[in-house]
Design an enzyme around this catalytic site. Structure first.
Site, short mmCIF file in Angstrom:
data_model
loop_
_atom_site.label_atom_id
_atom_site.label_comp_id
_atom_site.label_asym_id
_atom_site.label_seq_id
_atom_site.Cartn_x
_atom_site.Cartn_y
_atom_site.Cartn_z
N ARG A 104 3.07 -9.17 -11.25
CA ARG A 104 2.12 -8.66 -10.26
C ARG A 104 1.26 -7.55 -10.88
O ARG A 104 1.75 -6.64 -11.53
CB ARG A 104 2.88 -8.13 -9.05
CG ARG A 104 1.98 -7.60 -7.91
CD ARG A 104 1.80 -6.11 -8.00
NE ARG A 104 1.07 -5.58 -6.84
CZ ARG A 104 0.59 -4.34 -6.78
NH1 ARG A 104 0.75 -3.51 -7.78
NH2 ARG A 104 -0.06 -3.92 -5.71
N SER A 120 5.85 6.70 -10.24
CA SER A 120 4.90 5.61 -10.01
C SER A 120 3.96 5.44 -11.19
O SER A 120 2.97 4.71 -11.08
CB SER A 120 4.04 5.86 -8.76
OG SER A 120 4.80 6.36 -7.71
N THR A 137 -5.83 4.46 -4.21
CA THR A 137 -4.38 4.41 -4.37
C THR A 137 -3.79 3.78 -3.12
O THR A 137 -4.46 3.67 -2.10
CB THR A 137 -3.79 5.81 -4.62
OG1 THR A 137 -2.37 5.72 -4.81
CG2 THR A 137 -4.06 6.76 -3.47
N GLY A 138 -2.54 3.35 -3.22
CA GLY A 138 -1.92 2.70 -2.08
C GLY A 138 -1.70 1.23 -2.38
O GLY A 138 -1.61 0.84 -3.54
N THR A 171 -0.88 3.53 -13.43
CA THR A 171 0.23 3.34 -12.49
C THR A 171 1.29 2.40 -13.06
O THR A 171 0.99 1.59 -13.96
CB THR A 171 -0.30 2.73 -11.18
OG1 THR A 171 0.74 2.72 -10.21
CG2 THR A 171 -0.79 1.30 -11.36
N THR A 192 0.88 7.63 -8.51
CA THR A 192 -0.19 6.85 -9.16
C THR A 192 -1.40 7.75 -9.23
O THR A 192 -1.80 8.32 -8.21
CB THR A 192 -0.56 5.62 -8.31
OG1 THR A 192 0.48 4.67 -8.44
CG2 THR A 192 -1.87 5.00 -8.75
N1 ASP Z 1 -2.42 1.02 -6.11
C1 ASP Z 1 -1.20 0.83 -6.85
C2 ASP Z 1 -0.85 -0.61 -6.89
O1 ASP Z 1 -1.05 -1.31 -5.91
C3 ASP Z 1 -0.05 1.58 -6.32
C4 ASP Z 1 -0.26 3.01 -5.97
O2 ASP Z 1 -1.36 3.48 -5.78
O3 ASP Z 1 0.74 3.70 -5.89
O4 ASP Z 1 -0.31 -1.04 -7.88
#
Ligand code: ASP
Length: 332
Positions: A222, A92, A245-246, A212, A194
């Site tokens: 995106r 990631s 994160t997320g 990330t 990430t």
């Molecule tokens: N927050 C990151 C994103 O939306 C992804 C992740 O945390 O894994 O790009």
């Protein structure tokens, strides 16, 4: 300049209501939901501390090595997050990251120091260490964020090398995905790595970094929360720092990391602030199938973490010890 009319209005209000306070009162906290107030205060001196999202002992070790030598938190977080950026098995982040749906690895990163300086790159391709480009944006340009081709050209002008970041493993998975090409972000399936990292150095200064490759198989172009100051990362040296994160879309809609720091400013512990920020998302967004996690640290060296779904963990290093802990979560 203070708007005189507004000032007068406020002054007269204060005259009419002697108990009227210009400081906003703390909004009520849903006590039932705040189940885990932080008990993580450092005993005596704060000392160097590193906290990162997910299981990142190697990244923390690299950051700690900088702090152990008396280095700045800024140097530490950059050195720390460069570890997963260069690791092809961390899928990631950086090299080896999963590509967008057209097969391109595109990277997002940002960095923030104790003076409130910030640098960021979004939609950057072919550069293994976006965090170092973000730092160069911060230190060598009058801007905060560079994107896409402009970010790449800037990186090349600074001596960064153009590389192919798509590893055979990531390409194979992507080609497999193409057979159905269904895109639905699902909590934790991506074994996220990430990384958002916060560090306090020996001077008590706080810095943070976040990097990330974003969501796997995202639409081309995106950009998520990770490179957005205030969403994926925010540091205010007077208060503390936070990372997210997320699913970035949910974090961006709520200015997640900024919110966590502002809640700490209002008196919440890092743990309470992470919980309240996650609850804000739960209240306003469709959160059922998605994951968001926050980590935070304050100037006193207290830290906290919280996520919507179970499965989020974080790594803390202090006083030569490193520990990976499962964060508390809203859903069980
Ligand atoms: N927050 C990151 C994103 O939306 C992804 C992740 O945390 O894994 O790009």
């Amino acid at each position: 300049m203070v708007n005189r009319r507004r000032f007068l209005t406020l002054s007269s209000l204060a005259g009419l209501f002697p108990s009227f306070s210009f400081r906003s009162p703390q909004s009520p906290v849903d006590k039932a939901a705040i189940t885990h107030p932080s008990t993580n205060a450092l005993p005596a001196s704060i000392g160097p501390l590193v906290i990162s999202t997910w299981k990142q002992p190697k990244a923390n070790a690299a950051a700690q090595a900088v702090l152990d030598k008396g280095g700045r938190a800024l140097e530490a977080v950059e050195a720390g997050v460069r570890v997963p950026e260069a690791d092809p098995n961390d899928m990631s982040v950086g090299y080896g990251g999963r590509p967008d749906r057209d097969g391109h690895v595109t990277l997002d990163a940002c960095i923030m120091d104790e003076k409130g300086n910030a640098g960021s790159v979004t939609f950057l391709e072919h550069i293994m260490h976006p965090i170092s480009v973000a730092r160069a944006v911060m230190e060598k340009t009058p801007h905060v964020m560079l994107s896409g081709e402009g970010a790449l050209n800037f990186a090349l002008s600074q001596g960064f090398k153009k590389e192919n970041l798509l590893t055979p493993k990531a390409e194979k998975e992507w080609r497999e995905w193409l057979k159905t090409a269904k895109y639905k972000p699902i909590a934790n399936i991506e074994r996220h790595d990430t990384i958002g990292m916060l560090a306090i150095d020996g001077q008590g200064n706080i810095s943070g970094a976040c990097t990330t490759s974003g969501l796997a198989y995202k639409m081309r172009g995106r950009v998520g929360d990770s490179p957005i100051i205030g969403a994926g990362l925010f540091v205010d040296n007077e208060i503390g720092g936070a990372c997210a994160t997320g699913l970035g879309e949910l974090v961006m809609r709520t200015c997640g990391s900024f919110l966590v720091v502002e809640l700490m400013r209002q008196g919440r512990t890092p743990q309470q602030a992470c919980e309240e920020a996650a609850l804000r998302i739960v209240k306003k967004q469709d959160y059922k199938d998605i994951q968001v996690g926050f980590i935070a640290v304050n100037r006193q060296g207290e830290y906290g973490a919280y996520s919507i779904q179970p499965g989020f963990n974080y790594t803390v290093s202090q006083q030569k010890k490193t520990q990976v802990t499962d964060a508390k979560s809203y859903l069980k």
